[in-house]
Structures are given as structure tokens and as C-alpha cells.
Design a protein around this motif. Sequence first.
Motif, PDB file in Angstrom:
ATOM      1  N   PHE A 314       0.847  -1.179   0.000  1.00  0.00           N
ATOM      2  CA  PHE A 314       0.000   0.000   0.000  1.00  0.00           C
ATOM      3  C   PHE A 314       0.889   1.239   0.000  1.00  0.00           C
ATOM      4  O   PHE A 314       2.089   1.173   0.265  1.00  0.00           O
ATOM      5  N   LYS A 315       0.286   2.372  -0.300  1.00  0.00           N
ATOM      6  CA  LYS A 315       1.057   3.588  -0.539  1.00  0.00           C
ATOM      7  C   LYS A 315       0.391   4.771   0.148  1.00  0.00           C
ATOM      8  O   LYS A 315      -0.840   4.854   0.223  1.00  0.00           O
ATOM      9  N   LYS A 316       1.214   5.683   0.655  1.00  0.00           N
ATOM     10  CA  LYS A 316       0.721   6.893   1.305  1.00  0.00           C
ATOM     11  C   LYS A 316       1.176   8.131   0.536  1.00  0.00           C
ATOM     12  O   LYS A 316       2.203   8.123  -0.156  1.00  0.00           O
ATOM     13  N   ASP A 317       0.428   9.210   0.692  1.00  0.00           N
ATOM     14  CA  ASP A 317       0.755  10.490   0.075  1.00  0.00           C
ATOM     15  C   ASP A 317       1.571  11.304   1.079  1.00  0.00           C
ATOM     16  O   ASP A 317       1.013  11.929   1.991  1.00  0.00           O
ATOM     17  N   ILE A 318       2.891  11.291   0.933  1.00  0.00           N
ATOM     18  CA  ILE A 318       3.763  11.955   1.908  1.00  0.00           C
ATOM     19  C   ILE A 318       3.494  13.453   1.948  1.00  0.00           C
ATOM     20  O   ILE A 318       3.429  14.053   3.038  1.00  0.00           O
ATOM     21  N   LYS A 319       3.356  14.081   0.802  1.00  0.00           N
ATOM     22  CA  LYS A 319       3.155  15.530   0.755  1.00  0.00           C
ATOM     23  C   LYS A 319       1.900  15.931   1.521  1.00  0.00           C
ATOM     24  O   LYS A 319       1.918  16.886   2.325  1.00  0.00           O
ATOM     25  N   ALA A 320       0.798  15.230   1.287  1.00  0.00           N
ATOM     26  CA  ALA A 320      -0.450  15.549   1.985  1.00  0.00           C
ATOM     27  C   ALA A 320      -0.307  15.299   3.486  1.00  0.00           C
ATOM     28  O   ALA A 320      -0.777  16.107   4.308  1.00  0.00           O
ATOM     29  N   ASP A 321       0.341  14.197   3.842  1.00  0.00           N
ATOM     30  CA  ASP A 321       0.539  13.886   5.261  1.00  0.00           C
ATOM     31  C   ASP A 321       1.435  14.926   5.929  1.00  0.00           C
ATOM     32  O   ASP A 321       1.211  15.309   7.084  1.00  0.00           O
ATOM     33  N   LEU A 322       2.462  15.382   5.213  1.00  0.00           N
ATOM     34  CA  LEU A 322       3.358  16.400   5.754  1.00  0.00           C
ATOM     35  C   LEU A 322       2.619  17.714   5.951  1.00  0.00           C
ATOM     36  O   LEU A 322       2.748  18.356   7.008  1.00  0.00           O
ATOM     37  N   GLU A 323       1.878  18.134   4.953  1.00  0.00           N
ATOM     38  CA  GLU A 323       1.149  19.401   5.053  1.00  0.00           C
ATOM     39  C   GLU A 323       0.196  19.393   6.237  1.00  0.00           C
ATOM     40  O   GLU A 323       0.090  20.384   6.987  1.00  0.00           O
ATOM     41  N   HIS A 324      -0.488  18.288   6.426  1.00  0.00           N
ATOM     42  CA  HIS A 324      -1.414  18.154   7.548  1.00  0.00           C
ATOM     43  C   HIS A 324      -0.683  18.303   8.876  1.00  0.00           C
ATOM     44  O   HIS A 324      -1.150  19.008   9.789  1.00  0.00           O
ATOM     45  N   ARG A 325       0.483  17.694   9.005  1.00  0.00           N
ATOM     46  CA  ARG A 325       1.230  17.745  10.261  1.00  0.00           C
ATOM     47  C   ARG A 325       1.872  19.111  10.504  1.00  0.00           C
ATOM     48  O   ARG A 325       1.990  19.548  11.645  1.00  0.00           O
ATOM     49  N   ILE A 326       2.300  19.774   9.434  1.00  0.00           N
ATOM     50  CA  ILE A 326       2.841  21.124   9.590  1.00  0.00           C
ATOM     51  C   ILE A 326       1.772  22.055  10.155  1.00  0.00           C
ATOM     52  O   ILE A 326       2.025  22.848  11.081  1.00  0.00           O
ATOM     53  N   MET A 327       0.567  21.965   9.627  1.00  0.00           N
ATOM     54  CA  MET A 327      -0.514  22.839  10.067  1.00  0.00           C
ATOM     55  C   MET A 327      -0.932  22.539  11.503  1.00  0.00           C
ATOM     56  O   MET A 327      -1.327  23.450  12.245  1.00  0.00           O
ATOM     57  N   GLU A 328      -0.814  21.283  11.916  1.00  0.00           N
ATOM     58  CA  GLU A 328      -1.248  20.906  13.267  1.00  0.00           C
ATOM     59  C   GLU A 328      -0.163  21.114  14.325  1.00  0.00           C
ATOM     60  O   GLU A 328      -0.448  21.001  15.522  1.00  0.00           O
ATOM     61  N   ASN A 329       1.065  21.410  13.904  1.00  0.00           N
ATOM     62  CA  ASN A 329       2.173  21.491  14.864  1.00  0.00           C
ATOM     63  C   ASN A 329       2.968  22.782  14.681  1.00  0.00           C
ATOM     64  O   ASN A 329       4.197  22.779  14.655  1.00  0.00           O
ATOM     65  N   LYS A 330       2.245  23.890  14.590  1.00  0.00           N
ATOM     66  CA  LYS A 330       2.898  25.179  14.389  1.00  0.00           C
ATOM     67  C   LYS A 330       3.577  25.699  15.651  1.00  0.00           C
ATOM     68  O   LYS A 330       4.461  26.559  15.577  1.00  0.00           O
TER      69      LYS A 330
END
Length: 498
Positions: A314-330
Amino acid sequence: MIGKIRIWVNRFLNQKTHTGTVVLLSALSTGLSPVFHFYNSNLSLVNSWDQLIFFISFFLVAPVFTFKAIFWIAGKLKVSEQTITYVMSFLNHWFFGSYMVIVLFGFNYRYLVLILILAFISSYVLRRYLRKIILSQLLLAILVFARLIPDFYACANYSNTWMNPVDDITSVDFEKRPNVYVIQPDGYVNFSEFNKGYYNFDNTGFKTYLENHDFKIYDDYRSNYYSTLSSNSSMFAMKHHYYFGDKRAGAELYNARDIIVGENPVLSIFKNNEYKTFLLLEFPYLLLNRPKLFYDNCNMAQHEVSFFPSGFNFKKDIKADLEHRIMENKDTHNFYFMEKLTPGHINNPGSTETGGHIEVYAKGLKKANQWMERTIDMILEKDENGLIIIASDHGGFLGFNDTYESKIKQSDSELIRSIFTSLLAIKWPKNKAPSFDHKIKTSVNLFRVLMAYLSNDKSYLEHLEQDKSYIEIYKGAPKGIYECINEKGEVVFNKISD
């Protein structure tokens, strides 16, 4: 001892009825050699306790329960001994054949259906030889297990003391605390290798992109080891491991995944400096043996990873996962490690990949460039003061027919460089690289130099590891670990250990 075994074998073969012992051995014999073969071929992928429990249940408990239950039902129904023989023979052939298909080819349903059909036929033809078949399966299991003994011994005696630092770097106190983004594109070669040797094609577009975005590019940077696991385990330990003295030809490095995603000096340092740590993976390659994660957060859950490791199910979208974490951990200091399996490298032995090596690599390179540009643009939009590191794990192996050929002694220096050449590009905060960044020549010293920069303490540079690259050789020279690129970047061939 041998006499007692001979007596037991004769008694077992000459029994006229199916006893509990016969049923038990018939069941166990179906799973023993497949599970031993699975461990023999995939030891580094299946060395966790929960995997051991699962495989015992799947390969041993399941057939024992099934055989015993059917035998009990047959007894209640007063089924004839001849019918029981056929049923036991069928179950033995079916389970054994299915297990072998699973360990060799995975859950290939066409093969499993074929095994079911063959089991009906073979169990009828060979039903009189059931006990001899059971003994043959048990003998095969013993032979396969014997091959595992040296590996089990090596695993039992493994020690991670090699990771212990020679100074107090794990207690380093940061004075700078930017968010750190480490992007690792698999097999991405250094720009200094393009347009020559086996990488004679143009990649100036992405280089220009990086330069326009204030990345500093480090020519001639390379890895110290030849694979993702061996390179990263050394990088996160900031120490050489010399392949742990692993003598299993062609085998993955044992325990490497536990080092890379588990508790290691680099992650400990970031955590000690109040960083949150994030592991973002495209595929579960680093999680196949279900290691205990030391990262605070991972974009893949353990229950998503199959007990039968393939690494690409299976495969994950790293860019989308990264963007989500950047926004949640400012409001926190964050360390991100991202593994992107492009552009990749040439085929491993037995790969079914088609197309010429150069064409396949060029396509992977284009995809990697496009993905990194989108990801970097997003990071810079969200965090313009972040420290962004692009550091590949090893070269693309162009020039070889497959990766295993790299373990044969080579006289072509360009082939050697093809193994280890790696991309390193860093966007330093405020575009101010430290005066000592020229000391980053190989991956083993990348994080030590980074720690010196973040702490404003050059004393940590006094214990840099040797910038040498090493390879395991199994053919063309006496078997052993060899230094193949020295600290000057010259191709050499010096044996360092057996």
C-alpha cells in the motif's frame, strides 16, 4: 540414539491405524519446513515477537487444530480407516503445498487453486505413502532449520554497543531550533555524476530549481554503505557499523530497521531538545518487521502492515501527510524524516521490472523531481525558516545488471561510484551555511555536522567518522568487508574484515 530413532521410524511406518501422534505429525509437518524457509529467506523482515506468535499460529497451530478437529469428527461419524487415510493425505498435501506457495510467491490465488486441485489428485495416488511423506517433510524441516542455526546465533549475540558515541553528543543542547525536514529520495545520484559515466543524461532543470530556491548543493557527496538499510542505520547512529559483520550473502542487514525508526542517537538528540519527531513513508518498507517506533508520529499504523512482508502493498501520500502535520504542529519544534522511493535503483535479483535500466531510472528521476518541487514549494509556503535537507541513501546502480552484482569485485571505478554517489542539497535557515559545512562528505557525518550547527559547538566535529565507503564482497575476491572509496574520494580495494 540412532538405534532408538530407527526403531521409532519403523514403528511409525508400520502402524495400521491413525493414532493421535500420526495426526499431530501430519499436521506439524505441513508447516515446519515452510515457516523455517520463510525465516531463512526473510530473517531481517520477521524478527519481531508478534510476528513469531502470528507465524506459529498460522503455520503450526492452524493445521494442528484443523487436522485434530477433522480426525475427531471422523471418529464420531465412524468413518472407515481408508477414508481417514485419504482425508489426512489430502489435508497434508493441501496445507503443505499452500504454505509453500505463500512463502515463495505470496497469496497468489491462481497457484493456491492449482495446489487445491493437485492435492485432490496426489492425495489419492499417494495415500498409501502418507507416513513416508510425513517423514520426508520432517526431514526437510530439519535440514532447513540447520541452515538457520548460525543466523539465530548471530542474532542472539548481536549488540548495539557500536552505536555508543565517543563523546557527549547525545546531551547536546541546541541554540538554534528550526524545524528540520529531511527528504530522502531513494537512489538519487549526486549532480556531479550526471552527464558522465553511466548517468550521461541531463538533470540541470532540477539543479536550477534548487539553486533558485537557495539550496546549497554538495558535489561528490556519497553514502558510506550500499543499501537503504545499511546507509540509514549508519547515518542515524552517526557511526560506522561495517555491516555488523553480517556474513549472510545477499541478506538484508539484520536489525537495521529497528535502528532507523527505533531509538537511535539522532532521534534521542532531537527529543532531548524538545522536538516532536515525525516519520513519513510512501511505502511500509522500513516497517516490515514491525519495529518499535521511537518517532512520536508516523503516517502508517502497524495494523496496516502485513505480517507477510512485501514492502509495497500500500502507498501513502507523503506531501499531503506532511502538510497536515505542519498545520497541526505550528507551536512546536519539529523533525520530519521522509522516505520517497523514487527515482529508485536498478532491479534487485528476481525483479520483474521491465524496460532498460537508464529509461526506467530517467522516468523515476522525473517523478522524483516533480514531487520534490511540489513538496519543497509547500514547505517554504508554510515554513520559510525551516532547515530542509535532501539526502539520498545511495546511488542508482546504473551499469550493473542487478544490485547483487555490486557484491562482485569490480575494476571499473565508475561502477563503484554508481553504488555510492548520493544527492545532498541543504537550504540553511536565512541562507547562512555554517563555515564548517564542507566537512559533510558522506552520510555517516551528516547529522553530527548538523548537531554542531544547531548547538553552535564545533567540538562535536572532533569526532567525525572516516569518510570511507564499504561493500560486502562475495565473489571475485576473498569474502569479506572491503573499503572501496577512501577519504580522498579515490576508488580503492582494501579488505578490513572477514
